[in-house]
Motif scaffolding. Structure first.
Motif, PDB file in Angstrom:
ATOM      1  N   LYS A 123     -10.407 -16.521   8.340  1.00 24.45           N
ATOM      2  CA  LYS A 123     -10.899 -17.752   7.377  1.00 24.45           C
ATOM      3  C   LYS A 123      -9.798 -18.353   6.703  1.00 24.45           C
ATOM      4  CE  LYS A 123     -14.081 -17.823   3.549  1.00 24.45           C
ATOM      5  NZ  LYS A 123     -15.076 -17.400   2.725  1.00 24.45           N
ATOM      6  N   ALA A 124      -8.903 -17.939   6.640  1.00 15.55           N
ATOM      7  CA  ALA A 124      -7.445 -18.590   6.178  1.00 15.55           C
ATOM      8  C   ALA A 124      -6.907 -19.343   7.300  1.00 15.55           C
ATOM      9  CB  ALA A 124      -6.217 -17.317   5.901  1.00 15.55           C
ATOM     10  N   LYS A 125      -7.007 -19.303   8.434  1.00 12.94           N
ATOM     11  CA  LYS A 125      -6.747 -20.033   9.447  1.00 12.94           C
ATOM     12  C   LYS A 125      -7.588 -21.229   9.518  1.00 12.94           C
ATOM     13  CE  LYS A 125      -4.503 -16.909  12.743  1.00 12.94           C
ATOM     14  NZ  LYS A 125      -4.492 -16.231  13.962  1.00 12.94           N
ATOM     15  N   GLN A 126      -8.830 -21.133   9.292  1.00 11.57           N
ATOM     16  CA  GLN A 126      -9.699 -22.366   9.055  1.00 11.57           C
ATOM     17  C   GLN A 126      -9.307 -23.252   7.947  1.00 11.57           C
ATOM     18  OE1 GLN A 126     -13.466 -20.412   8.715  1.00 11.57           O
ATOM     19  NE2 GLN A 126     -13.898 -19.874  10.819  1.00 11.57           N
ATOM     20  N   HIS A 127      -8.870 -22.785   6.981  1.00 15.68           N
ATOM     21  CA  HIS A 127      -8.325 -23.656   5.745  1.00 15.68           C
ATOM     22  C   HIS A 127      -6.810 -24.062   5.896  1.00 15.68           C
ATOM     23  CE1 HIS A 127     -12.085 -21.783   3.698  1.00 15.68           C
ATOM     24  NE2 HIS A 127     -12.016 -22.744   3.075  1.00 15.68           N
ATOM     25  N   ASN A 128      -6.099 -23.652   6.912  1.00 14.49           N
ATOM     26  CA  ASN A 128      -4.777 -23.713   7.328  1.00 14.49           C
ATOM     27  C   ASN A 128      -3.938 -23.283   6.050  1.00 14.49           C
ATOM     28  OD1 ASN A 128      -5.184 -25.582   9.643  1.00 14.49           O
ATOM     29  ND2 ASN A 128      -5.871 -26.986   8.458  1.00 14.49           N
ATOM     30  N   ILE A 129      -4.220 -22.121   5.937  1.00 15.04           N
ATOM     31  CA  ILE A 129      -3.327 -21.330   4.866  1.00 15.04           C
ATOM     32  C   ILE A 129      -2.808 -20.246   5.488  1.00 15.04           C
ATOM     33  CG2 ILE A 129      -3.769 -20.028   2.812  1.00 15.04           C
ATOM     34  CD1 ILE A 129      -5.704 -21.859   1.775  1.00 15.04           C
ATOM     35  N   LYS A 130      -1.650 -19.892   5.053  1.00 15.26           N
ATOM     36  CA  LYS A 130      -0.841 -18.771   5.598  1.00 15.26           C
ATOM     37  C   LYS A 130      -0.909 -17.643   4.550  1.00 15.26           C
ATOM     38  CE  LYS A 130       3.944 -17.142   6.575  1.00 15.26           C
ATOM     39  NZ  LYS A 130       5.296 -17.588   6.796  1.00 15.26           N
ATOM     40  N   LEU A 131      -1.264 -16.333   4.997  1.00 14.14           N
ATOM     41  CA  LEU A 131      -1.461 -15.261   4.336  1.00 14.14           C
ATOM     42  C   LEU A 131       0.140 -14.581   4.161  1.00 14.14           C
ATOM     43  CD1 LEU A 131      -4.734 -13.796   5.071  1.00 14.14           C
ATOM     44  CD2 LEU A 131      -4.024 -15.132   2.791  1.00 14.14           C
ATOM     45  N   SER A 132       0.428 -13.935   2.888  1.00 13.09           N
ATOM     46  CA  SER A 132       1.846 -13.176   2.724  1.00 13.09           C
ATOM     47  C   SER A 132       1.470 -11.890   1.744  1.00 13.09           C
ATOM     48  CB  SER A 132       2.897 -14.339   2.405  1.00 13.09           C
ATOM     49  OG  SER A 132       3.965 -13.604   2.040  1.00 13.09           O
ATOM     50  N   PHE A 133       2.002 -10.662   2.431  1.00 10.45           N
ATOM     51  CA  PHE A 133       1.873  -9.771   1.365  1.00 10.45           C
ATOM     52  C   PHE A 133       3.070  -9.125   0.962  1.00 10.45           C
ATOM     53  CE2 PHE A 133       1.029  -4.977   1.251  1.00 10.45           C
ATOM     54  CZ  PHE A 133       0.626  -4.972  -0.174  1.00 10.45           C
ATOM     55  N   LYS A 134       3.354  -9.165  -0.430  1.00 10.73           N
ATOM     56  CA  LYS A 134       4.890  -8.845  -0.825  1.00 10.73           C
ATOM     57  C   LYS A 134       4.698  -7.591  -1.766  1.00 10.73           C
ATOM     58  CE  LYS A 134       6.021 -13.883  -1.248  1.00 10.73           C
ATOM     59  NZ  LYS A 134       6.444 -14.907  -2.147  1.00 10.73           N
ATOM     60  N   GLN A 135       5.395  -6.817  -1.664  1.00 13.48           N
ATOM     61  CA  GLN A 135       5.645  -5.761  -2.703  1.00 13.48           C
ATOM     62  C   GLN A 135       6.688  -5.142  -3.085  1.00 13.48           C
ATOM     63  OE1 GLN A 135       3.628  -2.989   0.888  1.00 13.48           O
ATOM     64  NE2 GLN A 135       4.467  -1.428  -0.495  1.00 13.48           N
ATOM     65  N   LYS A 136       6.998  -4.780  -4.262  1.00 12.35           N
ATOM     66  CA  LYS A 136       8.292  -4.572  -4.761  1.00 12.35           C
ATOM     67  C   LYS A 136       9.038  -3.145  -3.959  1.00 12.35           C
ATOM     68  CE  LYS A 136      10.862  -3.917  -8.997  1.00 12.35           C
ATOM     69  NZ  LYS A 136      10.765  -3.832 -10.508  1.00 12.35           N
ATOM     70  N   TYR A 137       8.273  -2.315  -3.590  1.00 13.15           N
ATOM     71  CA  TYR A 137       8.661  -0.829  -3.175  1.00 13.15           C
ATOM     72  C   TYR A 137       7.867  -0.748  -1.469  1.00 13.15           C
ATOM     73  CZ  TYR A 137      10.350  -0.279  -7.427  1.00 13.15           C
ATOM     74  OH  TYR A 137      11.180  -0.344  -8.805  1.00 13.15           O
ATOM     75  N   ASP A 138       8.402  -0.378  -0.533  1.00 11.04           N
ATOM     76  CA  ASP A 138       7.683  -0.369   0.595  1.00 11.04           C
ATOM     77  C   ASP A 138       7.016   1.164   0.666  1.00 11.04           C
ATOM     78  OD1 ASP A 138       8.953  -2.624   1.718  1.00 11.04           O
ATOM     79  OD2 ASP A 138      10.600  -1.466   2.439  1.00 11.04           O
ATOM     80  N   GLU A 139       7.300   2.004  -0.166  1.00 13.77           N
ATOM     81  CA  GLU A 139       6.556   3.178  -0.276  1.00 13.77           C
ATOM     82  C   GLU A 139       5.074   2.964  -0.669  1.00 13.77           C
ATOM     83  OE1 GLU A 139       8.293   5.925  -2.735  1.00 13.77           O
ATOM     84  OE2 GLU A 139      10.174   5.975  -1.727  1.00 13.77           O
ATOM     85  N   PRO A 140       3.984   3.809   0.045  1.00  9.94           N
ATOM     86  CA  PRO A 140       2.625   3.459  -0.294  1.00  9.94           C
ATOM     87  C   PRO A 140       2.223   3.837  -1.752  1.00  9.94           C
ATOM     88  CG  PRO A 140       2.865   5.444   1.014  1.00  9.94           C
ATOM     89  CD  PRO A 140       4.187   4.705   0.959  1.00  9.94           C
ATOM     90  N   THR A 141       1.383   3.145  -2.594  1.00  8.68           N
ATOM     91  CA  THR A 141       1.149   3.434  -3.947  1.00  8.68           C
ATOM     92  C   THR A 141      -0.296   3.773  -3.952  1.00  8.68           C
ATOM     93  OG1 THR A 141       2.549   1.702  -4.751  1.00  8.68           O
ATOM     94  CG2 THR A 141       1.052   2.384  -6.136  1.00  8.68           C
ATOM     95  N   MET A 142      -0.428   5.103  -4.518  1.00  8.12           N
ATOM     96  CA  MET A 142      -1.718   5.593  -4.586  1.00  8.12           C
ATOM     97  C   MET A 142      -2.549   5.341  -5.947  1.00  8.12           C
ATOM     98  SD  MET A 142      -2.164   7.669  -2.013  1.00  8.12           S
ATOM     99  CE  MET A 142      -3.677   8.425  -2.464  1.00  8.12           C
ATOM    100  N   VAL A 143      -3.611   4.846  -5.956  1.00 14.84           N
ATOM    101  CA  VAL A 143      -4.481   4.424  -7.024  1.00 14.84           C
ATOM    102  C   VAL A 143      -5.679   5.199  -7.278  1.00 14.84           C
ATOM    103  CG1 VAL A 143      -3.255   2.208  -7.232  1.00 14.84           C
ATOM    104  CG2 VAL A 143      -5.378   2.501  -6.090  1.00 14.84           C
ATOM    105  N   THR A 144      -6.282   5.309  -8.403  1.00 15.31           N
ATOM    106  CA  THR A 144      -7.672   5.825  -8.575  1.00 15.31           C
ATOM    107  C   THR A 144      -8.560   4.724  -8.924  1.00 15.31           C
ATOM    108  OG1 THR A 144      -9.134   7.217  -9.955  1.00 15.31           O
ATOM    109  CG2 THR A 144      -7.124   6.445 -10.738  1.00 15.31           C
ATOM    110  N   ALA A 145      -9.831   4.312  -8.208  1.00  7.98           N
ATOM    111  CA  ALA A 145     -10.828   3.316  -8.570  1.00  7.98           C
ATOM    112  C   ALA A 145     -11.765   3.400  -7.434  1.00  7.98           C
ATOM    113  CB  ALA A 145      -9.893   1.826  -8.273  1.00  7.98           C
ATOM    114  N   ASP A 146     -12.729   2.532  -7.705  1.00  9.07           N
ATOM    115  CA  ASP A 146     -13.845   2.304  -6.821  1.00  9.07           C
ATOM    116  C   ASP A 146     -13.250   1.441  -5.554  1.00  9.07           C
ATOM    117  OD1 ASP A 146     -16.091   1.342  -5.427  1.00  9.07           O
ATOM    118  OD2 ASP A 146     -17.285   2.149  -6.932  1.00  9.07           O
ATOM    119  N   ARG A 147     -13.191   2.066  -4.286  1.00  6.86           N
ATOM    120  CA  ARG A 147     -12.513   1.383  -3.285  1.00  6.86           C
ATOM    121  C   ARG A 147     -13.288   0.204  -2.849  1.00  6.86           C
ATOM    122  NH1 ARG A 147     -10.977   0.954   2.111  1.00  6.86           N
ATOM    123  NH2 ARG A 147      -8.867   1.355   2.454  1.00  6.86           N
ATOM    124  N   ASP A 148     -14.792   0.278  -2.756  1.00  4.50           N
ATOM    125  CA  ASP A 148     -15.433  -0.967  -2.337  1.00  4.50           C
ATOM    126  C   ASP A 148     -15.529  -1.851  -3.429  1.00  4.50           C
ATOM    127  OD1 ASP A 148     -16.188   0.539  -0.145  1.00  4.50           O
ATOM    128  OD2 ASP A 148     -17.982   1.391  -1.065  1.00  4.50           O
TER     129      ASP A 148
END
Length: 354
Positions: free
Chosen positions: A207-232
């Motif tokens: 869908k991003a390509k259809q809009h000619n938009i580039k997706l980028s994911f940035k995070q301050k640390y590379d280690e995985p971050t565990m959260v508690t929430a409703d995943r869905d």
């Protein structure tokens, strides 16, 4: 001031006046003292009887009525009847406080009434647009009697798209209603927010390509971050925010998701470099059906409820969501989630209902 003290002061004033008059005519200190004492006692008794019968009893009744109405019948019965030592002052305080409360309630009702009118107007317009379109396309096909099959196919496809739009609208309305009433529970689980963000971005890459938009994911640390929430539901939040950035992003633009690991929470920000939003619109951005540019928004599509649903989901998690934007430069939507510290056991958070 106490009730009896007030009566005594008035009786004393009358007694002093009568004693002064007596001394003026008699010039006798003994008669003046007798007059003062007799007038003081008589005035006190008369004033007490009159005020008690015609004023004080009425004030007591009003005070008890206000006090009991504020407490409520059940709580009043549990506490027993309340009698004040100084009902006159208490009535004044109660009435002022009650007046302030009623003014606040009236203001809130006026605000709710305005919101109700706006909501009904918006939802009526949102339903009428696709319904009239469907009606027009079907009538055109009926009038043509299917002689031009290409045109008929085109009109039916357009009618089908408007039916889909109605379905999305009804689905979103049902969901936001259940979120507000607490009918949709928050099912807390622990998961890696990094993995969820990557999963959602992979699913929206086409869908991003259809809009000619580039997706980028940035995070301050590379280690995985565990959260508690409703995943869905957090998946739905990310999808809605990313989809929103596609609709209002610029051609050949970029949408980035940034993850900030805070002390007890995780901040997730979705940033685009699109058209941005005027500052005056920011406070109303999460309202149902609110559109900064109605004509362009309806051309883009959507139910107009996406951001309202996002806000309700985040607040149901007892977390916060915010937006900052500069017109012509882009927008950033950020929300927080409860973080699970490494080495600590997972405990599901309670769900509070307002």
């Amino acid at each position: 001031m106490k009730f009896r003290v007030l009566i005594l002061i008035n009786a004393g004033a009358v007694a002093v006046t009568m004693a002064a008059v007596n001394y003026y005519f008699q010039r006798n200190m003994y008669d003046m003292a007798i007059t003062f004492a007799a007038t003081l006692v008589t005035s006190f008794i008369v004033f007490y009887y009159l005020i008690e019968k015609y004023i004080y009893s009425k004030i007591i009744l009003i005070y008890k009525l206000i006090h009991n109405l504020k407490l409520g019948r059940d709580l009043r019965d549990a506490l027993g009847e309340h009698t004040s030592a100084d009902p006159i002052n208490d009535v004044e305080k109660e009435v002022k406080e009650w007046a302030r409360q009623k003014k606040t309630e009236i203001d809130a009702l006026k605000t709710q009434e305005k919101f109700r009118r706006d909501f009904l107007s918006n939802i009526s317009h949102e339903f009428k647009t696709p319904l009239f379109a469907i009606q027009g396309y079907i009538e055109a096909v009926q009038d043509d009697d299917l002689e031009d099959k290409v045109m008929a196919r085109q009109f039916l496809d357009k009618a089908s798209k408007n039916v889909d739009r109605l379905s999305y609208l009804i689905k979103d309305l049902d969901e936001i209603s259940k979120l507000e009433s607490g009918e949709l529970p928050i099912n807390y689980t622990k998961f890696k927010i990094n993995d969820l963000i990557k999963e959602v971005m992979d699913g929206l890459e086409l869908k991003a390509k259809q809009h000619n938009i580039k997706l980028s994911f940035k995070q301050k640390y590379d280690e995985p971050t565990m959260v508690t929430a409703d995943r869905d539901k957090i998946t739905q939040v990310l999808v809605n925010l990313l989809d929103n950035s596609f609709k209002y992003g610029k051609e050949d633009g970029t949408t980035s998701v940034t993850l900030f690991d805070l002390h007890d929470t995780v901040l997730i920000e979705v940033t685009d470099d699109g058209i941005g939003i005027e500052e005056k619109y920011l406070p109303r951005l999460f309202e149902r059906f609110f559109r900064t540019d109605a004509s362009r928004s309806r051309q883009i599509g959507g139910s107009g409820l996406g951001l309202a649903i996002v806000k309700h989901i985040i607040e149901a998690h007892q977390q916060t969501i915010n937006v900052r934007s500069t017109e012509g430069l882009g927008s950033t939507f950020g929300f927080t989630l409860q973080k699970i510290k490494q080495g600590l056991p997972f405990v599901a958070l309670p769900i509070l209902k307002s």
